[in-house]
Design a protein around this motif. Structure first.
Motif, PDB file in Angstrom:
ATOM      1  N   LYS A  79       0.793  -1.227   0.000  1.00 27.21           N
ATOM      2  CA  LYS A  79       0.000   0.000   0.000  1.00 27.21           C
ATOM      3  C   LYS A  79       0.828   1.283   0.000  1.00 27.21           C
ATOM      4  N   ILE A  80       2.073   1.195   0.400  1.00 24.89           N
ATOM      5  CA  ILE A  80       2.960   2.350   0.329  1.00 24.89           C
ATOM      6  C   ILE A  80       4.348   1.890  -0.107  1.00 24.89           C
ATOM      7  N   ALA A  81       5.080   2.782  -0.753  1.00 21.35           N
ATOM      8  CA  ALA A  81       6.448   2.465  -1.183  1.00 21.35           C
ATOM      9  C   ALA A  81       7.415   3.595  -0.883  1.00 21.35           C
ATOM     10  N   THR A  82       6.907   4.836  -0.816  1.00 19.11           N
ATOM     11  CA  THR A  82       7.763   5.999  -0.593  1.00 19.11           C
ATOM     12  C   THR A  82       7.176   6.864   0.509  1.00 19.11           C
ATOM     13  N   LEU A  83       7.977   7.856   0.931  1.00 15.45           N
ATOM     14  CA  LEU A  83       7.499   8.804   1.938  1.00 15.45           C
ATOM     15  C   LEU A  83       6.312   9.585   1.417  1.00 15.45           C
ATOM     16  N   ASP A  84       6.306   9.879   0.122  1.00 19.61           N
ATOM     17  CA  ASP A  84       5.177  10.601  -0.457  1.00 19.61           C
ATOM     18  C   ASP A  84       3.897   9.776  -0.341  1.00 19.61           C
ATOM     19  N   ASP A  85       3.999   8.456  -0.526  1.00 19.55           N
ATOM     20  CA  ASP A  85       2.828   7.590  -0.346  1.00 19.55           C
ATOM     21  C   ASP A  85       2.325   7.650   1.091  1.00 19.55           C
ATOM     22  N   LEU A  86       3.262   7.685   2.038  1.00 17.78           N
ATOM     23  CA  LEU A  86       2.888   7.723   3.449  1.00 17.78           C
ATOM     24  C   LEU A  86       2.162   9.010   3.804  1.00 17.78           C
ATOM     25  N   GLU A  87       2.522  10.095   3.127  1.00 19.76           N
ATOM     26  CA  GLU A  87       1.902  11.385   3.405  1.00 19.76           C
ATOM     27  C   GLU A  87       0.583  11.563   2.673  1.00 19.76           C
ATOM     28  N   HIS A  88       0.243  10.625   1.793  1.00 18.34           N
ATOM     29  CA  HIS A  88      -1.027  10.698   1.056  1.00 18.34           C
ATOM     30  C   HIS A  88      -1.764   9.366   1.163  1.00 18.34           C
ATOM     31  N   VAL A  89      -1.795   8.796   2.348  1.00 13.65           N
ATOM     32  CA  VAL A  89      -2.409   7.484   2.535  1.00 13.65           C
ATOM     33  C   VAL A  89      -3.913   7.569   2.282  1.00 13.65           C
ATOM     34  N   SER A  90      -4.393   6.716   1.401  1.00 10.33           N
ATOM     35  CA  SER A  90      -5.826   6.653   1.102  1.00 10.33           C
ATOM     36  C   SER A  90      -6.410   5.283   1.395  1.00 10.33           C
ATOM     37  N   THR A  91      -5.586   4.351   1.862  1.00 14.77           N
ATOM     38  CA  THR A  91      -6.058   3.013   2.200  1.00 14.77           C
ATOM     39  C   THR A  91      -6.305   2.918   3.700  1.00 14.77           C
ATOM     40  N   MET A  92      -6.993   1.853   4.111  1.00 13.47           N
ATOM     41  CA  MET A  92      -7.295   1.658   5.526  1.00 13.47           C
ATOM     42  C   MET A  92      -6.060   1.189   6.300  1.00 13.47           C
ATOM     43  N   GLY A  93      -5.346   0.223   5.748  1.00 15.25           N
ATOM     44  CA  GLY A  93      -4.145  -0.297   6.403  1.00 15.25           C
ATOM     45  C   GLY A  93      -2.930   0.004   5.567  1.00 15.25           C
ATOM     46  N   PHE A  94      -1.770   0.106   6.207  1.00 17.57           N
ATOM     47  CA  PHE A  94      -0.559   0.405   5.450  1.00 17.57           C
ATOM     48  C   PHE A  94       0.710   0.075   6.238  1.00 17.57           C
ATOM     49  N   ARG A  95       0.596  -0.213   7.539  1.00 15.76           N
ATOM     50  CA  ARG A  95       1.778  -0.369   8.370  1.00 15.76           C
ATOM     51  C   ARG A  95       2.444  -1.728   8.199  1.00 15.76           C
ATOM     52  N   GLY A  96       1.698  -2.735   7.737  1.00 13.67           N
ATOM     53  CA  GLY A  96       2.277  -4.055   7.546  1.00 13.67           C
ATOM     54  C   GLY A  96       2.604  -4.768   8.839  1.00 13.67           C
TER      55      GLY A  96
END
Length: 605
Positions: A79-96
């Protein structure tokens, strides 16, 4: 002991302490994964309150065979790969962290199949992130996570769990809350092989209201206002309950940020302020609200279980929520059935304050600066002055007979025309649709109160100099804050100056608040500004005094009113905001339709 690395399973168990609090925590993490997988249906099977088994199946996109070991490893996600993805999270889970954390405190089986795969693949996990051996399985497209014997290897954690009924109650409440966030997904919930919930996917507005009615009760829809406001990149939609439809607990409050169910102090504060003056003491409002904004403006990584968020422009969000809800409640007047879906035209976003910027202005803009009185004033004299603006109308010597409504005017007056004054307390009015009963004192109290507030907010605030200035010892930060917001205090009738690094001096106070504990009020206001970026305590204290003035200056019970007086009050009610409740939150009027009257007397049967 020397520094050493912790075993992987122990690391996952530590993480589980933050993510997995009880069975409902497991359900939340797994159902959110179903959302992110694009599922259209989710089936949740629970046994013994989730302590024995939690099995969740979806029809989403599934997981590739080669990715199954990664799905059960820490800090691995799609659900995320970069810091930019982390700052624009649109999914429910992402921490793994959810799957490996759960597998470290339970026996977990993961089965998944993608659309392109010939068959599904199954793996078992114990939190060690080792010995993964995928095996084929006849599972259809989608994913099933089977969690058994929760906390079997951490008995101390298991002892903190409640009874089976209590734990399942948390799960059922959670699923209902999550079902309100995704109307496009169907939910099936069973407990010990017994069906509990079966919610079909919905698309139309009527179907959405039916799902809400099924979860919150049909009375919620009948006693709520649908709202849709948008301004400054923020959108608030949903339903808010009428002030008279309140509860003793906060168990029917659902708030979602970009589809994520949250509990947030800033949101709670804004809602509480919006319902001020209209909610009965000790009662709590009900609402189902959805806030949508740019994902970059909200940090969803503020809490391990993602139950809390942090808004990057907290002041902006608070003001928007308060004004949207406040306007919705203020527009509830006789004859208004549904809140208008218009933007908040008067809403002006307030940027975050810095030392170089002007101080924060109060929410209520005053037309002119307060004038300094040459002589001290007395609160009682000022109260009499306010009350004299709206004197009670004396009854006429002889009560007039009811006047018929002018031809063609019935539709213009939702509260109809007065017929009688029952027990010298209640106004009986007739409308084309039925009858209206009005509590004379409660209604006049609200009318008077709103007039007094409007005058207080739009005119200059009388200020009274103190015979002996009050020195207040504060921290250096609070002194800086008081100095930066000096215009804010002056606009509300306080003359506040800094006299040292950690000292401020109060020289004048608003006349209406001269009898109160001004030092404690100033401290509370500074604390509010530190926490929320604003404070409404001064307005609240002033409103308390104005409410007392309105109460004592309103029509008293047992006083006979003429027909003209009653009709004048009905017309004032139709023009007054928040007229549905008095200053104490009690209802001011009720309506009985002709159909309800016919039922009383069995007419038409």
């Amino acid at each position: 002991m020397r520094i050493h690395s912790l075993p992987t399973q122990l690391v996952n168990q530590i993480a589980a302490g933050e993510v997995v609090e009880r069975p409902s925590s497991v359900v939340k993490e797994l159902v959110e994964n179903c959302f992110d997988a694009g599922a259209t249906s989710v089936a949740i099977e629970i046994e013994q309150g989730g302590m024995r088994r939690i099995k969740i199946r979806d029809d989403g996109c599934g997981i590739d065979k080669d990715d199954l070991p990664l799905a059960l490893s820490r800090h691995a996600t799609s659900k995320i790969a970069t810091l930019d993805d982390l700052e624009h999270v649109s999914t429910m889970g992402f921490r793994g962290e959810a799957l490996p954390s759960i597998s470290s405190v339970a026996r977990l089986t993961l089965i998944s199949r993608t659309e392109a795969a010939d068959c599904a693949w199954r793996v078992d996990a114990d939190g060690s992130e080792q010995n993964f051996d995928p095996k084929p399985d006849p599972h259809p497209q989608g994913t099933t996570v089977d969690v058994r014997d929760l906390f079997y290897n951490t008995p101390a954690r298991r002892k903190f769990l409640k009874t089976e009924k209590t734990e399942f109650g948390h799960i059922e409440t959670l699923i209902k809350r999550m079902a309100l966030s995704r109307f496009d997904i169907g939910f099936v919930l069973t407990h010990n092989q017994r069906g509990v919930l079966n919610l079909k996917p919905v698309t139309t507005e009527v179907q959405r209201e039916q799902r809400i009615a099924g979860i919150c009760g049909s009375e919620f829809i009948d006693n709520s206002v649908k709202i849709d406001f948008e301004a400054s990149g923020l959108q608030l939609t949903g339903w808010v309950g009428l002030p008279t439809f309140s509860r003793s607990q906060q168990d029917m409050q659902f708030f979602y940020v970009n589809g994520r169910l949250i509990k947030d102090k800033l949101v709670s504060h804004a809602v509480k302020q919006a319902y001020q003056d209209v909610l009965y003491h000790g009662r709590h409002p009900v609402f189902v609200l959805y806030l949508n904004l740019d994902p970059a403006l909200v940090d969803v990584n503020a809490h391990p279980a993602k139950l809390e968020v942090r808004f990057r422009e907290g002041r902006l969000v608070h003001d928007f929520l308060y004004r949207a809800l406040h306007r919705s409640l203020a527009d509830l007047r006789p004859g208004s059935q549904e809140q208008r879906s218009n933007p908040i035209e008067e809403f002006v976003p307030m940027p975050p304050q810095t030392p170089e910027q002007p101080p924060v202005k109060p929410q209520v803009q005053l037309q002119s600066k307060p004038k300094q009185n040459t002589l001290p004033l007395h609160v009682e004299e000022d109260i009499r002055a306010y009350a004299s603006l709206y004197p009670a109308v004396e009854p006429e010597p002889e009560s007039k007979s009811p006047k018929p409504a002018p031809a063609g005017e019935e539709s213009y007056h939702p509260l109809g025309y007065a017929v009688a004054h029952l027990h010298n307390i209640y106004i009986l009015a007739e409308t084309p649709k039925g009858i209206i009963l009005v509590d004379t004192h409660a209604a006049h109290e609200r009318v008077t109160y709103e007039r007094l507030k409007q005058q207080f907010n739009n005119g200059s605030v009388p200020s009274q100099p103190l015979l002996l200035p009050i020195k207040i010892a504060v921290s250096a930060g609070e002194a800086d804050l008081a100095e930066q917001h000096q215009d804010f205090f002056n606009a509300l009738g306080f003359e506040l100056n800094r006299s040292g690094p950690e000292t401020i001096v109060l020289r004048s106070v608003p006349v209406l608040l001269a009898g109160g504990d001004s030092e404690a009020l100033i401290r509370d206001v500074l604390a509010d500004i530190i926490e929320h970026g604003l404070s409404t305590r001064i307005q609240e204290k002033a409103n308390e005094v104005l409410a007392t003035v309105a109460c004592h200056g309103s029509v008293r019970a047992r006083r006979r009113l003429s027909i003209d007086e009653m009709n004048a009050l009905l017309r004032d009610m139709e023009r007054t905001e928040r007229i549905g409740q008095c200053n104490h939150g009690r209802p001011t009027w009720v309506e009985l339709s002709t159909q309800e009257l016919d039922k009383f007397f069995l007419r038409g049967r």
